[in-house]
Design a protein around this motif. Sequence first.
Motif, PDB file in Angstrom:
ATOM      1  N   ASP A 155       0.822  -1.215   0.000  1.00 32.58           N
ATOM      2  CA  ASP A 155       0.000   0.000   0.000  1.00 32.58           C
ATOM      3  C   ASP A 155       0.857   1.267   0.000  1.00 32.58           C
ATOM      4  O   ASP A 155       0.359   2.346  -0.322  1.00 32.58           O
ATOM      5  N   GLN A 156       2.129   1.155   0.355  1.00 27.36           N
ATOM      6  CA  GLN A 156       3.031   2.304   0.409  1.00 27.36           C
ATOM      7  C   GLN A 156       3.689   2.609  -0.936  1.00 27.36           C
ATOM      8  O   GLN A 156       4.300   3.651  -1.109  1.00 27.36           O
ATOM      9  N   ILE A 157       3.566   1.686  -1.884  1.00 26.04           N
ATOM     10  CA  ILE A 157       4.260   1.812  -3.168  1.00 26.04           C
ATOM     11  C   ILE A 157       3.412   2.588  -4.170  1.00 26.04           C
ATOM     12  O   ILE A 157       2.210   2.340  -4.303  1.00 26.04           O
ATOM     13  N   THR A 158       4.057   3.504  -4.877  1.00 27.41           N
ATOM     14  CA  THR A 158       3.402   4.207  -5.979  1.00 27.41           C
ATOM     15  C   THR A 158       3.019   3.172  -7.034  1.00 27.41           C
ATOM     16  O   THR A 158       3.838   2.303  -7.373  1.00 27.41           O
ATOM     17  N   PRO A 159       1.800   3.208  -7.571  1.00 27.29           N
ATOM     18  CA  PRO A 159       1.371   2.202  -8.544  1.00 27.29           C
ATOM     19  C   PRO A 159       2.311   2.094  -9.748  1.00 27.29           C
ATOM     20  O   PRO A 159       2.755   3.095 -10.306  1.00 27.29           O
ATOM     21  N   VAL A 160       2.628   0.854 -10.087  1.00 27.65           N
ATOM     22  CA  VAL A 160       3.458   0.506 -11.243  1.00 27.65           C
ATOM     23  C   VAL A 160       2.797  -0.685 -11.929  1.00 27.65           C
ATOM     24  O   VAL A 160       1.786  -1.200 -11.454  1.00 27.65           O
ATOM     25  N   ASP A 161       3.386  -1.149 -13.020  1.00 27.11           N
ATOM     26  CA  ASP A 161       2.835  -2.317 -13.706  1.00 27.11           C
ATOM     27  C   ASP A 161       3.039  -3.599 -12.897  1.00 27.11           C
ATOM     28  O   ASP A 161       2.140  -4.429 -12.802  1.00 27.11           O
ATOM     29  N   LEU A 162       4.246  -3.757 -12.334  1.00 27.65           N
ATOM     30  CA  LEU A 162       4.602  -5.003 -11.657  1.00 27.65           C
ATOM     31  C   LEU A 162       5.463  -4.715 -10.438  1.00 27.65           C
ATOM     32  O   LEU A 162       6.409  -3.934 -10.513  1.00 27.65           O
ATOM     33  N   VAL A 163       5.119  -5.359  -9.330  1.00 31.16           N
ATOM     34  CA  VAL A 163       5.964  -5.329  -8.139  1.00 31.16           C
ATOM     35  C   VAL A 163       6.575  -6.722  -8.000  1.00 31.16           C
ATOM     36  O   VAL A 163       5.854  -7.719  -7.906  1.00 31.16           O
ATOM     37  N   LEU A 164       7.902  -6.779  -8.024  1.00 31.80           N
ATOM     38  CA  LEU A 164       8.614  -8.030  -7.787  1.00 31.80           C
ATOM     39  C   LEU A 164       9.001  -8.060  -6.311  1.00 31.80           C
ATOM     40  O   LEU A 164       9.563  -7.095  -5.794  1.00 31.80           O
ATOM     41  N   VAL A 165       8.680  -9.160  -5.653  1.00 34.89           N
ATOM     42  CA  VAL A 165       8.882  -9.299  -4.214  1.00 34.89           C
ATOM     43  C   VAL A 165       9.957 -10.346  -3.967  1.00 34.89           C
ATOM     44  O   VAL A 165       9.807 -11.498  -4.395  1.00 34.89           O
ATOM     45  N   GLU A 166      11.024  -9.963  -3.279  1.00 36.57           N
ATOM     46  CA  GLU A 166      12.077 -10.914  -2.920  1.00 36.57           C
ATOM     47  C   GLU A 166      11.908 -11.307  -1.464  1.00 36.57           C
ATOM     48  O   GLU A 166      11.842 -10.468  -0.579  1.00 36.57           O
ATOM     49  N   GLY A 167      11.851 -12.622  -1.249  1.00 26.94           N
ATOM     50  CA  GLY A 167      11.649 -13.117   0.104  1.00 26.94           C
ATOM     51  C   GLY A 167      10.172 -13.339   0.371  1.00 26.94           C
ATOM     52  O   GLY A 167       9.430 -13.741  -0.520  1.00 26.94           O
ATOM     53  N   PHE A 168       9.743 -13.059   1.586  1.00 26.13           N
ATOM     54  CA  PHE A 168       8.346 -13.241   1.989  1.00 26.13           C
ATOM     55  C   PHE A 168       7.850 -14.634   1.597  1.00 26.13           C
ATOM     56  O   PHE A 168       6.779 -14.789   1.037  1.00 26.13           O
ATOM     57  N   LYS A 169       8.656 -15.662   1.894  1.00 32.12           N
ATOM     58  CA  LYS A 169       8.314 -17.019   1.468  1.00 32.12           C
ATOM     59  C   LYS A 169       6.991 -17.533   2.001  1.00 32.12           C
ATOM     60  O   LYS A 169       6.362 -18.350   1.370  1.00 32.12           O
ATOM     61  N   ARG A 170       6.558 -17.056   3.149  1.00 29.89           N
ATOM     62  CA  ARG A 170       5.320 -17.572   3.743  1.00 29.89           C
ATOM     63  C   ARG A 170       4.062 -16.852   3.238  1.00 29.89           C
ATOM     64  O   ARG A 170       2.959 -17.310   3.504  1.00 29.89           O
ATOM     65  N   ASP A 171       4.230 -15.758   2.530  1.00 28.75           N
ATOM     66  CA  ASP A 171       3.068 -15.033   2.010  1.00 28.75           C
ATOM     67  C   ASP A 171       2.473 -15.790   0.828  1.00 28.75           C
ATOM     68  O   ASP A 171       3.117 -16.640   0.223  1.00 28.75           O
ATOM     69  N   ARG A 172       1.249 -15.460   0.462  1.00 26.39           N
ATOM     70  CA  ARG A 172       0.470 -16.272  -0.476  1.00 26.39           C
ATOM     71  C   ARG A 172       0.449 -15.759  -1.907  1.00 26.39           C
ATOM     72  O   ARG A 172      -0.371 -16.211  -2.710  1.00 26.39           O
ATOM     73  N   HIS A 173       1.312 -14.830  -2.288  1.00 22.66           N
ATOM     74  CA  HIS A 173       1.360 -14.355  -3.675  1.00 22.66           C
ATOM     75  C   HIS A 173       2.084 -15.391  -4.545  1.00 22.66           C
ATOM     76  O   HIS A 173       2.840 -16.222  -4.038  1.00 22.66           O
ATOM     77  N   PRO A 174       1.879 -15.346  -5.863  1.00 20.56           N
ATOM     78  CA  PRO A 174       2.580 -16.287  -6.744  1.00 20.56           C
ATOM     79  C   PRO A 174       4.075 -15.999  -6.766  1.00 20.56           C
ATOM     80  O   PRO A 174       4.490 -14.840  -6.694  1.00 20.56           O
ATOM     81  N   LYS A 175       4.862 -17.083  -6.877  1.00 24.08           N
ATOM     82  CA  LYS A 175       6.322 -16.954  -6.790  1.00 24.08           C
ATOM     83  C   LYS A 175       7.012 -17.916  -7.745  1.00 24.08           C
ATOM     84  O   LYS A 175       6.426 -18.901  -8.179  1.00 24.08           O
ATOM     85  N   ILE A 176       8.290 -17.612  -7.987  1.00 24.03           N
ATOM     86  CA  ILE A 176       9.203 -18.554  -8.609  1.00 24.03           C
ATOM     87  C   ILE A 176      10.271 -18.840  -7.568  1.00 24.03           C
ATOM     88  O   ILE A 176      10.693 -17.937  -6.841  1.00 24.03           O
ATOM     89  N   GLU A 177      10.664 -20.094  -7.456  1.00 22.22           N
ATOM     90  CA  GLU A 177      11.700 -20.457  -6.489  1.00 22.22           C
ATOM     91  C   GLU A 177      13.055 -20.483  -7.174  1.00 22.22           C
ATOM     92  O   GLU A 177      13.238 -21.153  -8.191  1.00 22.22           O
TER      93      GLU A 177
END
Length: 169
Positions: free
Chosen positions: A89-111
Amino acid sequence: MKIFGVTGWKNSGKTGLMERLVANITARGLRVSTVKHAHHGFDIDQPGRDSFRHREAGAEQVLLVSSSRWALMTELREVPEPTLEEMLDQITPVDLVLVEGFKRDRHPKIEAQRIETGQPLIAPEDETIRAIATNRPDIASDALSGRPAFDLDATDAIAEFILKEVGLA
C-alpha cells in the motif's frame, strides 16, 4: 498492480535473478518496483549522518530528500513488522511489483535454487510457487507437480513466464 515473488533459501540466487528480471522487464517498457524482505538488523543509514542522528534522537520517521532521490525511513519502535500487504500500500502504482523473500506469504512466486546450497526445494510443499529457476539439471518433474523448471540464468524465459502469469505479456 500485479505482484510476483522470487523466493528461495539463502544464497539461492534470488537477488541476482531479481536484478536481471528488473532490467529485462523494464527494458520491455513496463514500470517495475521491488520489495525486499530483510533480516531485522538491517540499516540503510550511516552512523554520524544527519538522518541517522535524527533517528537515534527518537524520530519515528525521517524523510531524506535530494535532487536525485528521496527515502522515507520509519522506525518501528516495538511495533510489529508490517505485512507485505501493508507495505504494498506504500508503493506508488506501477505495472509489476517483484517481491524478494516473503516465502510464507500467499502471492505467486518462482523459487530460485542453486545446487551448491544443498537445500531442498520449497516448491513441493508450497502451491504458491509456480515455477523453479535452478542450476540443477536433475530436477525431477514429479517433484515439481507439473510446474516448469527454468535454468537460473534463462532471464528472458523467466521474465516471459512471469509476465504471462500476471497478465502483462
